[in-house]
Design an enzyme around this catalytic site. Structure first.
Site, PDB file in Angstrom:
ATOM      1  N   PHE A   1       0.862  -1.177   0.000  1.00 46.55           N
ATOM      2  CA  PHE A   1       0.000   0.000   0.000  1.00 46.55           C
ATOM      3  C   PHE A   1       0.896   1.223   0.000  1.00 46.55           C
ATOM      4  O   PHE A   1       1.551   1.543   0.986  1.00 46.55           O
ATOM      5  CB  PHE A   1      -0.940   0.057   1.199  1.00 46.55           C
ATOM      6  CG  PHE A   1      -1.871   1.244   1.118  1.00 46.55           C
ATOM      7  CD1 PHE A   1      -3.013   1.184   0.348  1.00 46.55           C
ATOM      8  CD2 PHE A   1      -1.556   2.431   1.754  1.00 46.55           C
ATOM      9  CE1 PHE A   1      -3.856   2.288   0.217  1.00 46.55           C
ATOM     10  CE2 PHE A   1      -2.390   3.542   1.645  1.00 46.55           C
ATOM     11  CZ  PHE A   1      -3.542   3.475   0.880  1.00 46.55           C
TER      12      PHE A   1
ATOM     13  N   ASP B   1       9.590   2.957   1.655  1.00 44.79           N
ATOM     14  CA  ASP B   1       8.381   3.683   2.022  1.00 44.79           C
ATOM     15  C   ASP B   1       8.188   3.548   3.529  1.00 44.79           C
ATOM     16  O   ASP B   1       7.642   2.571   4.025  1.00 44.79           O
ATOM     17  CB  ASP B   1       7.182   3.110   1.265  1.00 44.79           C
ATOM     18  CG  ASP B   1       5.881   3.837   1.586  1.00 44.79           C
ATOM     19  OD1 ASP B   1       5.830   4.544   2.611  1.00 44.79           O
ATOM     20  OD2 ASP B   1       4.908   3.681   0.830  1.00 44.79           O
TER      21      ASP B   1
ATOM     22  N   LYS C   1       2.932  11.308   6.800  1.00 45.01           N
ATOM     23  CA  LYS C   1       2.128  11.111   8.004  1.00 45.01           C
ATOM     24  C   LYS C   1       2.683  11.825   9.226  1.00 45.01           C
ATOM     25  O   LYS C   1       2.447  13.011   9.411  1.00 45.01           O
ATOM     26  CB  LYS C   1       1.912   9.620   8.256  1.00 45.01           C
ATOM     27  CG  LYS C   1       1.055   8.951   7.181  1.00 45.01           C
ATOM     28  CD  LYS C   1       0.553   7.603   7.592  1.00 45.01           C
ATOM     29  CE  LYS C   1      -0.224   6.902   6.466  1.00 45.01           C
ATOM     30  NZ  LYS C   1      -1.462   7.593   6.091  1.00 45.01           N
TER      31      LYS C   1
END
Length: 401
Positions: A141, A226, A255
């Site tokens: 994801f 990531d 984030k």
């Protein structure tokens, strides 16, 4: 809105249904706790998918944002501003790299990483133009833009959004042999999550990430990590790759970099990688804006103290000890994760992940399901041990009912 039902009805009527949120309407929050429009309090055990590592309304971050709001919030990259150089310098130092390219969202950062790798492949490695390949892992994801869903194996994210962007090879996560076979002379990068969050907090086999690093170095391929969810303290280290002693060619961050206050993302690499860009080839009006830089600078300072990594280590050890006691009792089939981050597989006889999440909500604990039978637990790193135990007690209560 005056009450939960009215707010949910209005949202359902006027917003696209691209999410299926739990039926709670938050009005305020502080630390690890949220309060809904009717005054009910909930323990946040999701932390905005790790965007809220430092808790809701963290005073240091709010003060940094407020001070910058009074000065300047946006210049665009058409001009310099007085927070930009400090942000890039400090983030590069935190990562042990030389250059930073700031964006806003995690998906933008991944898109930036893809563009960087391709350009590096053509201009540095010598791959024929238009032939670059990037190897990714199944069940990944990395976001939901058109290019990113082109290499997703999640049908909800991918189906009916084609035609898809070519140039990606998908291999099983954790399978170093398959990865090795997929890398060719036209491969410019391997893009991986050190821990797959959306897939259920999947931790790869020991030695896998070291093997990826060795393979990419040997084949002259970039290793793009990531760390949007796994990075910035969540696993007990600044970066999840540190647990394996691995340093990638590029960190992809987001984030928690914005502290749950503003969206901030970035790719961080050395000059021989990010130096391929020239003016006009990539950009963002809001990327690296003064407000974002001010908040992110405070996030970096907080991480440099090591306090949050230590909390994630100590509370994470406690979390996993307590969760593993539930395995084999007929309610939980597996627990995975690292630090203050866990994926808990619920025995289907006890309900779906969604049903368990709703029952926990009824007891004042907010988590979120993924892939049917799994719930994710990732509270803010500022949560107290007492509050964590309070939440775990309610999980045990739901599972034993």
């Amino acid at each position: 809105m005056s009450n939960t039902a009215d707010a949910i009805r209005s949202a359902d009527a006027h917003s696209a249904h691209n999410y299926h949120p739990l039926p709670v309407v938050v009005a305020s929050a502080e630390g690890a706790w949220m309060t809904d429009v009717e005054g009910r309090r909930y323990l946040d055990m999701l932390a905005g998918y790790s965007a809220l590592n430092f808790g809701h309304g963290n005073r240091r971050l709010i003060d940094a944002a407020r001070a910058q709001l009074e000065r300047v919030t946006l210049t665009s990259r058409a001009f310099h501003h007085d927070r930009f150089a400090d942000f890039c310098t400090e983030l590069a130092a935190l990562c042990g790299k030389e250059m930073v390219l700031p964006m806003n969202t995690g998906a933008e950062a991944v898109e930036t990483a893809v563009k960087t790798a391709r350009k590096w492949g053509y201009e540095v490695k010598g791959v024929p133009d238009g032939h670059a390949k990037i190897v990714v892992a199944a069940d990944n994801f990395h976001g939901r833009t058109t290019t990113i869903v082109s290499f997703s194996t999640d049908h909800d994210a991918r189906d009916h959004f084609g035609p898809y962007t070519p140039g990606f090879e998908i291999v099983p996560y954790g399978d170093l042999t398959a990865l090795s076979h997929a890398v060719t002379e036209n491969t410019v990068a391997v893009l991986l999550e050190p821990i797959q969050g959306e897939a259920g907090v999947l931790v790869p086999p020991a030695g896998y990430l070291q093997g990826v690093r060795e393979l990419t170095r040997e084949r002259n391929v970039l290793f793009l990590a990531d760390e949007i969810q796994s990075g910035l303290g969540r696993t007990g280290k600044t970066f999840a790759l540190e647990h394996e002693g691995v340093v990638p060619d590029m960190y992809i961050l987001g984030k928690a970099l914005g502290g749950g206050v503003v969206p901030v993302s970035a790719v961080v690499a050395d000059r021989d990688v990010l130096g391929v860009f020239r003016p006009g080839e990539h950009g963002s009006t809001f990327g690296g804006n003064p407000l974002a830089c001010a908040v992110a600078l405070e996030v970096i300072a907080m991480l440099r103290s090591g306090e949050y990594q230590q909390r994630a280590t100590e509370l994470g050890d406690h979390l996993h000890h307590e969760l593993n006691l539930l395995v084999g009792g007929g309610a939980v089939t597996a627990v995975r994760g690292r630090g203050l981050w866990a994926g808990v597989d619920i025995d289907p006889s006890r309900g779906t992940g969604r049903e368990i999440s709703e029952k926990l909500m009824g007891l004042g604990v907010l988590v979120k399901d993924t892939h049917g039978s799994t719930i994710r637990i990732a509270p803010p790193l500022v949560i107290s041990k007492e509050d964590l135990d309070w939440g775990l007690d309610r999980l045990r209560s739901v599972l034993s009912a």
